[in-house]
Enzyme design. Structure first.
Site, short mmCIF file in Angstrom:
data_model
loop_
_atom_site.label_atom_id
_atom_site.label_comp_id
_atom_site.label_asym_id
_atom_site.label_seq_id
_atom_site.Cartn_x
_atom_site.Cartn_y
_atom_site.Cartn_z
CE LYS A 25 -1.72 1.50 3.87
NZ LYS A 25 -2.46 1.97 4.98
CB SER A 26 3.48 2.27 2.17
OG SER A 26 3.12 1.93 3.35
CG ASP A 52 -6.32 3.23 2.08
OD1 ASP A 52 -7.60 3.36 2.41
OD2 ASP A 52 -5.41 3.31 3.01
CG ASN A 94 -10.01 6.15 7.31
OD1 ASN A 94 -9.29 7.08 7.84
ND2 ASN A 94 -10.30 5.38 8.47
N GLY A 96 -5.06 7.81 5.05
CA GLY A 96 -3.86 8.48 5.41
C GLY A 96 -2.70 8.64 4.17
CB SER A 177 1.86 10.72 11.52
OG SER A 177 2.04 10.18 10.29
CB SER A 178 6.99 8.88 9.55
OG SER A 178 5.88 7.66 9.19
CG ASP A 327 0.58 -0.52 9.88
OD1 ASP A 327 0.23 0.20 10.92
OD2 ASP A 327 0.51 0.01 8.76
CE LYS A 354 -0.10 4.63 12.54
NZ LYS A 354 0.71 4.37 11.50
CD GLU A 355 -5.79 2.56 8.84
OE1 GLU A 355 -5.09 2.68 9.88
OE2 GLU A 355 -5.37 2.28 7.86
CG HIS A 399 -6.83 -2.20 7.03
ND1 HIS A 399 -5.52 -2.41 6.14
CD2 HIS A 399 -6.74 -1.34 7.57
CE1 HIS A 399 -4.75 -1.35 6.46
NE2 HIS A 399 -5.60 -0.64 7.32
NE ARG A 400 -1.85 -2.26 8.54
CZ ARG A 400 -1.72 -2.85 7.26
NH1 ARG A 400 -1.92 -4.10 7.15
NH2 ARG A 400 -1.10 -2.08 6.23
CE LYS A 432 -7.84 2.89 5.39
NZ LYS A 432 -6.25 3.44 5.29
#
Ligand code: DC
Length: 674
Positions: A25-26, A52, A94, A96, A177-178, A327, A354-355, A399-400, A432
């Site tokens: 995802k990232s 996402d 949602n 980020g 948050s980074s 995560d 987070k979420e 999701h996680r 997500k």
């Protein structure tokens, strides 16, 4: 994808074979942003398809990017740093990984123009802080309004009055948050003046590996960032984002953690192969492998694959600073249920933004399973259950939470007596990052047949079993067996081969070879679509005759038993509850008056364009009922303990409700509302 209200996962006993993880995802969203704003055309391979990335794609399309799909590559025609329009509203769900970099990119791109962009998301997105990024951008000279609450989306970014102030370093906080730092790094190449830019991080930088991903991607897109330790990053002026041509997205290391964990718990005889991510990964969550090794699992790694198997058992408890792998740490929280003694996950305060508030969510859901959990401001301590409970897991649109907690279904490995199923509420939240997560889990996991729940719906012809069973299967996310279709399929094969209805031996041989399969809403006999012929009265008549033959019934038994697969089965027919699945958790015997059934069958045939006469239909039904009832092999009769349901006066919805309610009463879950 499971779009049901909840999904009950039976206790799972083992896992094996191979699974492929979807794209990261990232990396996907960063690659899309860079390819979208770069000049030139980029072919992205291995892109994640999920909620996402969809919002990122939609936002980029609004800004003027064009996309083409070519086999499994996405071709992105970049906008060369300039949005195609001056005003737009972007909806970013949602995500980020879309909200933060797009806010920065548009604020900087808008700085010396007349543009104005509004960025919105889901209600939860509007609760996730972005103030530190907004402050940094404002100090830089960008104009940003928080439209509802200061420091939170929705936002409007528009042209600032005096261009960007790049003389001084841009200061941004790194301890919430980074993504704020990443967003600035990704956006600064879009500034129009040729000045150098320096970013200074205030406070300790968290989730550092994600910043490494940002830097690696910037480099691929032609941007060189000079760094001084972890606190200062300098981008020389005059660098523009350029397409690298092709960009390959590696598999998602965070997604892989669920299967690494499953392998550590339950891959006993042979390793579970995980494809798409391995030792060459640039993602921080690959460090999860070290944590799992520390807990005692065996992991062998190649550049883009992992082989995981159980080694030490039970797993060793762990005490770990999880700041770099927030995560993946959620997966560790569930692995802790399988450890010897309590585990402690430290330095995870970022979970709160987070979420959902993941610290509170994980603590409360792990407790439902029987674990003892201490929740601190920035840590979680988890002691495995002494007695496992069947829990209905709330997922908070996260999701996680859904994917991590699904691993509790491997409780047989922890000696849960009895083994318990796990209910995941709102399973589709996994879309997500991994829409097919549960399908993948069920393709690799196995359990004993008896653990896979069966709901049997028997009854006479045209009682509405098929419609009811289909609807119940859809509501539960279970598989569906239309056993009548097997008899009808065998009848078609017999009619075509010219085999007499009395030739039991030849018919049984035909039935044993029957190559009938169900494909979405079609039924195929070999390669041929026989969905319509299955409903012909001539076929039904032949099916009724051959189904009285014990050898034919025996020949079709194996096919029926084989349909009992994860996560569960709804089977309809005449003898599902009495003969084929005598251990079905719920047996329903569905009836309706003869006149009502003849009328339904008549309507069904007419709607398919098949002419029919209601009087002869009724006579046929009665004759078939009599034959089904009076035959010696599996005569039609309610199974012992069956719920008798006469649906003559009930709508389909009402019948479905009755069955689902009876099902719910037999499930072992707590009764908290779902
Ligand atoms: O439910 P249906 O009308 O599609 O069934 C076709 C025929 O197959 C019917 O005559 C009964 C027989 N049948 C059976 O004997 N046992 C089953 N489990 C399902 C159907």
């Amino acid at each position: 994808m499971f779009a049901t209200r909840f999904l009950d996962i039976p206790p799972l006993e083992s896992i094996g074979g191979a699974v492929r993880v979807p794209g990261s995802k990232s990396i996907s969203n960063r690659a899309l942003l860079l390819a979208g704003f770069a000049s030139g055309t980029t072919a992205i391979e291995g892109l994640l398809h999920s909620d996402d990335t969809r919002v990122m794609l939609e936002a980029l399309a609004v800004l003027g990017c064009r996309f083409e799909t070519e086999a499994d590559r996405l071709i992105v025609h970049g906008i060369g740093g300039r949005p195609a329009l001056e005003e737009a509203t972007l909806f970013l769900g949602n995500a980020g990984t879309a909200m933060r970099p797009l806010t920065a990119a548009l604020a900087i791109a808008a700085a010396s123009t007349d543009s104005s962009f509004e960025l919105r998301g889901t209600p939860r997105m509007h609760e996730r802080p972005i103030g530190d990024l907004v402050d940094a951008l404002r100090r830089l000279g960008c104009k940003i309004e928080c439209l509802e609450r200061e420091g939170f989306p929705p936002l409007r970014v528009s042209a600032g009055s005096s261009g960007l102030a790049l003389e001084k370093p841009i200061r941004v906080r790194g301890d919430v948050s980074s993504q704020f730092l990443s967003a600035l790094l990704l956006a600064l190449p879009l500034r129009r003046d040729g000045a150098d830019a320096t970013i200074e991080v205030e406070g300790a930088l968290i989730s550092k590996p994600y910043v490494e991903i940002t830097l690696a991607l910037l480099e691929r897109f032609g941007i060189d960032v000079e760094r001084e330790g972890e606190q200062r990053f300098r981008l020389r002026g005059g660098q523009a984002m350029r397409s690298p041509g092709t960009f390959v997205v590696e598999g998602d290391a965070s997604s892989a953690t669920y299967f690494i964990a499953a392998g550590a718990i339950s891959a006993v005889d042979a390793p579970l192969r995980i494809e798409g991510v391995g030792s060459a990964s640039i993602q921080g969550d690959i460090a999860f492998v070290d944590a799992v090794r520390a807990m005692g699992a065996r992991v062998d790694a190649g550049p883009a694959w992992l082989d995981v198997r159980r080694n030490r058992w039970p797993l060793a408890a762990i005490d770990l600073d999880c700041n770099a792998i927030p995560d993946a740490a959620m997966t560790l929280a569930v692995l802790a249920l399988f450890a010897e003694g309590p585990s402690r996950l430290r330095n995870i305060a970022s979970w709160r933004v987070k979420e959902t508030d993941r610290l509170a969510a994980m603590a409360s859901e792990l407790r439902k399973l029987g674990a003892r959990v201490a929740e601190g401001a920035d840590f979680l301590e988890i002691a495995p259950p002494s007695s496992w409970r069947a829990a209905s897991i709330a997922t908070y649109d996260d999701h996680r939470v859904a994917m991590a907690l699904s691993l509790a279904a491997f409780n047989p490995a922890a000696g849960a007596t009895p083994p318990v199923p796990v209910r995941i509420v709102d399973p589709c939240c996994v879309a997500k990052t991994w829409p097919d997560y549960f399908e993948t889990l069920f393709s690799a996991a196995s359990t004993s047949c008896g653990s896979i729940p069966v709901l049997a719906i028997d009854g006479p012809t045209a009682s509405g079993k098929g419609t009811l069973a289909n609807a119940v299967a859809a509501a539960l996310g279970y598989r569906y067996l239309d056993s009548g279709a097997l008899y009808r399929g065998a009848a078609i094969a017999a009619l075509e081969a010219g085999v007499e209805a009395t030739d039991e031996c030849a018919l049984a041989a035909l039935a044993a070879r029957l190559d009938l399969h169900f494909d979405a809403d079609r039924t195929l006999l070999g390669e041929r679509d026989v969905s319509d012929s299955l409903r012909l009265e001539s076929v039904a008549a032949m099916a009724s005759r051959i189904s009285a033959l014990p050898a034919v019934r025996r020949a079709l038994l194996a096919l029926q038993l084989a349909s009992r697969r994860l996560p569960g089965l709804v089977a309809d027919g005449r003898d599902m509850g009495s003969v084929v699945f005598p251990d079905a958790a719920l047996k329903v015997f569905l009836t309706a008056g003869t006149a009502e059934r003849a009328d339904r069958r008549h309507k069904q045939l007419i709607s398919k364009g098949i002419s029919a006469n209601i009087v002869s239909l009724r006579a046929d039904l009665e004759a078939r009922d009599a034959r089904d009832r009076n035959r010696s092999a599996s005569p039609l009769k309610p199974a012992e303990g069956a719920l008798l349901l006469d649906n003559s006066a009930l709508s389909i919805e009402a019948s479905v409700d009755v069955v689902l309610k009876a099902w719910e009463e037999r499930r072992p879950f707590d009764r908290s509302p779902v």
